[in-house]
Design a protein around this motif. Structure first.
Motif, short mmCIF file in Angstrom:
data_model
loop_
_atom_site.label_atom_id
_atom_site.label_comp_id
_atom_site.label_asym_id
_atom_site.label_seq_id
_atom_site.Cartn_x
_atom_site.Cartn_y
_atom_site.Cartn_z
N ARG A 158 2.50 34.34 14.05
CA ARG A 158 3.37 35.52 14.57
C ARG A 158 2.53 36.21 15.48
N ALA A 159 1.06 36.30 14.96
CA ALA A 159 0.22 37.25 16.11
C ALA A 159 0.19 36.38 17.16
N VAL A 160 -0.09 35.18 17.42
CA VAL A 160 0.04 34.24 18.58
C VAL A 160 1.02 34.76 19.44
N ARG A 161 2.26 34.71 18.83
CA ARG A 161 3.38 34.88 19.86
C ARG A 161 3.54 36.42 20.26
N ALA A 162 2.94 37.45 19.49
CA ALA A 162 2.85 38.71 19.74
C ALA A 162 2.10 38.87 21.08
N TYR A 163 0.71 38.38 20.84
CA TYR A 163 -0.13 38.50 21.99
C TYR A 163 0.23 37.58 23.25
N GLU A 164 0.83 36.52 23.13
CA GLU A 164 1.56 35.84 24.39
C GLU A 164 2.48 36.61 24.89
N GLU A 165 3.48 37.16 24.28
CA GLU A 165 4.44 37.98 24.75
C GLU A 165 3.74 39.31 25.62
N ALA A 166 2.71 40.02 25.06
CA ALA A 166 2.05 40.88 25.79
C ALA A 166 1.36 40.34 27.04
N LEU A 167 0.80 39.42 26.84
CA LEU A 167 0.24 38.81 28.02
C LEU A 167 1.02 38.39 29.22
N ALA A 168 2.15 38.22 28.64
CA ALA A 168 3.21 37.90 29.96
C ALA A 168 3.45 38.99 30.84
N GLU A 169 3.22 40.17 30.20
CA GLU A 169 3.45 41.71 30.80
C GLU A 169 2.25 42.25 31.39
N ARG A 179 -7.78 38.72 21.38
CA ARG A 179 -7.22 38.86 20.26
C ARG A 179 -6.52 37.47 20.26
N LEU A 180 -5.58 37.16 21.37
CA LEU A 180 -5.14 35.77 21.27
C LEU A 180 -5.97 34.71 21.00
N GLY A 181 -7.24 34.61 21.49
CA GLY A 181 -8.19 33.52 21.07
C GLY A 181 -8.56 33.40 19.77
N ALA A 182 -8.73 34.85 19.02
CA ALA A 182 -8.95 34.82 17.67
C ALA A 182 -7.77 34.50 16.71
N ALA A 183 -6.57 34.88 17.29
CA ALA A 183 -5.24 34.36 16.50
C ALA A 183 -5.20 32.94 16.69
N ARG A 184 -5.41 32.57 17.75
CA ARG A 184 -5.34 30.59 17.78
C ARG A 184 -6.38 30.05 16.63
N VAL A 185 -7.65 30.70 16.63
CA VAL A 185 -8.53 30.11 15.82
C VAL A 185 -7.86 30.15 14.42
N ALA A 195 -9.87 27.70 25.23
CA ALA A 195 -9.76 27.87 26.71
C ALA A 195 -9.61 29.32 26.91
N VAL A 196 -8.83 30.10 26.11
CA VAL A 196 -8.73 31.47 26.33
C VAL A 196 -10.14 32.16 26.14
N ALA A 208 -19.74 39.83 22.47
CA ALA A 208 -20.03 39.26 21.12
C ALA A 208 -18.86 38.80 20.29
N GLU A 209 -17.58 39.40 20.44
CA GLU A 209 -16.48 38.63 19.79
C GLU A 209 -16.24 37.46 20.20
N ALA A 210 -16.06 37.06 21.77
CA ALA A 210 -15.84 35.96 22.14
C ALA A 210 -16.63 34.80 21.75
N GLU A 211 -18.05 35.14 21.69
CA GLU A 211 -18.94 34.17 21.23
C GLU A 211 -18.67 33.86 19.74
N HIS A 212 -18.30 34.93 19.20
CA HIS A 212 -18.22 34.72 17.67
C HIS A 212 -16.94 33.85 17.19
N TYR A 213 -15.79 34.07 17.96
CA TYR A 213 -14.60 33.30 17.86
C TYR A 213 -14.71 31.78 18.34
N LEU A 214 -15.67 31.79 19.53
CA LEU A 214 -15.85 30.40 19.97
C LEU A 214 -16.82 29.69 18.87
#
Length: 401
Positions: A158-169, A179-185, A195-196, A208-214
């Motif tokens: 559900r988080a992924v869908r919410a972030y994807e909807e927000a990114l469309a805008e 946040r989308l990357g974290a939710a996909r993890v 990828a994201v 640091a957060e992007a490195e952490h979630y990667l």
């Protein structure tokens, strides 16, 4: 009132010209002459907010309480200022007061939802955001906050869908991408997450957060060398986040670097003794070092806050088994397999303990589970720390039978 309007106008002009100190002096002059002029207090507070001086802004707004009518707007602004400086209890009180006076105040609803999320009352926060969405579904930041709520509630899809909807805008919003990357993890979609998150790093090389979630993504996908690289860099960029050290410790433990793993987990607990999974991972480190009493204490501490976590019960069973506390170990493994019935290693330990206790029928029933097809698919374990480093011994089970 006439002077207050003119004085505030002059202050706004000075502010627009970049003369902050003169603007502050002018607004102070306004409230000196007309103490009931909320516009003067608000203008001063906004200048402090713009300069990232939330404590000074809160002091000004608290002064306003003594002189102005406590309208919904005043309570809301007081709540927002308390939220910005981290005084979450005071923020909730003021925002609820604002909503008692004006139940459809969208800014107050948003602030209340954020406050409740930050104190961990996620279901209440979700209700606040639902109320806001019913009034203004396009409210700025609503999709991001809803995604955070879904993450906290363990609903990553559900988080992924919410972030994807927000990114469309807002396709260029880096925070949304993170946040989308974290939710996909969390959802187990590691390739899409990578990828994201790599896209985030291209725009924020020191995230640091992007490195952490990667790193988490690589760890959970079984790519431990890459995980260690990303998780180590996250800790180096921002060593103040306990979760970063905890996941680094898990990757080090999987790499059999026990000493460094212990240091990382200890650092995480020093920063926050309540960090999620902290005592679970610490217990696993103690198991690997033979500190079984410490392991037992850690697992028991973890289970106080997560009583339905199978990994905690499985770890406690292992510690009690090593301490020759057979009945306690059997009870712990019973709880573990009741929650996650497809863990062959736990069934094996349970069968062996039952056999040692002279309960042959119970032992055979447990060992039957070890020999069942596909006894421990990783998909059942999700993101638990033990998911990538346990093994069931079916040959030994056959020997016991």
């Amino acid at each position: 009132p006439g002077y207050a309007r003119a004085g505030c106008g002059l202050g706004e002009t000075l502010e627009a010209m970049g003369q902050k100190e003169d603007a502050l002096a002018q607004f102070e002059r306004v409230i000196e002459i007309d103490p009931a002029s909320f516009a003067g207090y608000l203008a001063i507070a906004q200048l402090h907010f713009a300069a990232d001086e939330a404590a000074d802004a809160s002091r000004v707004l608290r002064r306003a309480r003594e002189h102005v009518e406590l309208t919904a707007e005043v309570h809301r602004l007081l709540g927002e200022s308390e939220l910005r400086r981290g005084e979450l209890g005071a923020a909730e009180r003021e925002l609820r007061a604002a909503l008692r006076l004006e139940s459809r105040d969208t800014d107050a609803l948003f602030g209340l939802g954020v406050t409740l999320r930050k104190v961990g009352r996620t279901q209440e926060a979700e209700r606040a955001f639902d109320q806001l969405g019913a009034i203004d579904p396009e409210y700025p930041g609503l999709s991001l906050e809803r995604g955070r709520i879904f993450e906290a509630l363990g609903r990553p899809e559900r988080a992924v869908r919410a972030y994807e909807e927000a990114l469309a805008e807002q396709p260029s919003d880096v925070e949304l991408k993170l946040r989308l990357g974290a939710a996909r993890v969390a959802a187990g979609d590691y390739e899409a997450a990578d990828a994201v998150l790599q896209e985030v790093l291209r725009e924020r090389a020191d995230s640091a957060e992007a490195e952490h979630y990667l790193g988490r993504s690589s760890f959970l996908a079984g790519q431990n060398p890459a995980a260690l690289s990303h998780l180590s860099r996250a800790c180096a960029i921002d060593p103040s986040v306990p979760e970063f050290h905890l996941w680094h410790g898990q990757a080090l433990l999987a790499a059999n670097q026990i000493g460094r793993a212990r240091e990382s987990v200890q650092r995480a607990l020093e920063l926050d003794d309540t960090v999620a999974l902290g005592h679970l991972v610490s217990g696993r480190v103690h198991l690997r070092t033979g500190a079984y009493l410490d392991a037992r204490r850690d697992f028991e501490r973890h289970l106080q806050t997560s009583p339905n976590d199978a990994e905690g019960w499985g770890g406690l069973g292992e510690a009690l088994d090593q301490l020759s506390q057979r009945s306690g170990a059997i009870a712990a493994f019973d709880r573990a397999v009741a929650i996650v019935p497809n863990r062959g290693d736990w069934w094996y330990r349970l069968g062996r303990l039952q056999l040692d206790n002279g309960h042959r029928a119970d032992a055979l029933a447990a060992l039957d589970h070890v020999l069942a097809p596909d006894p421990h698919p990783l998909s059942l374990l999700g993101t638990t720390p033990a998911a990538l480093h346990y093994a069931a011994p079916p040959v030994d089970a056959l020997a016991l039978m």
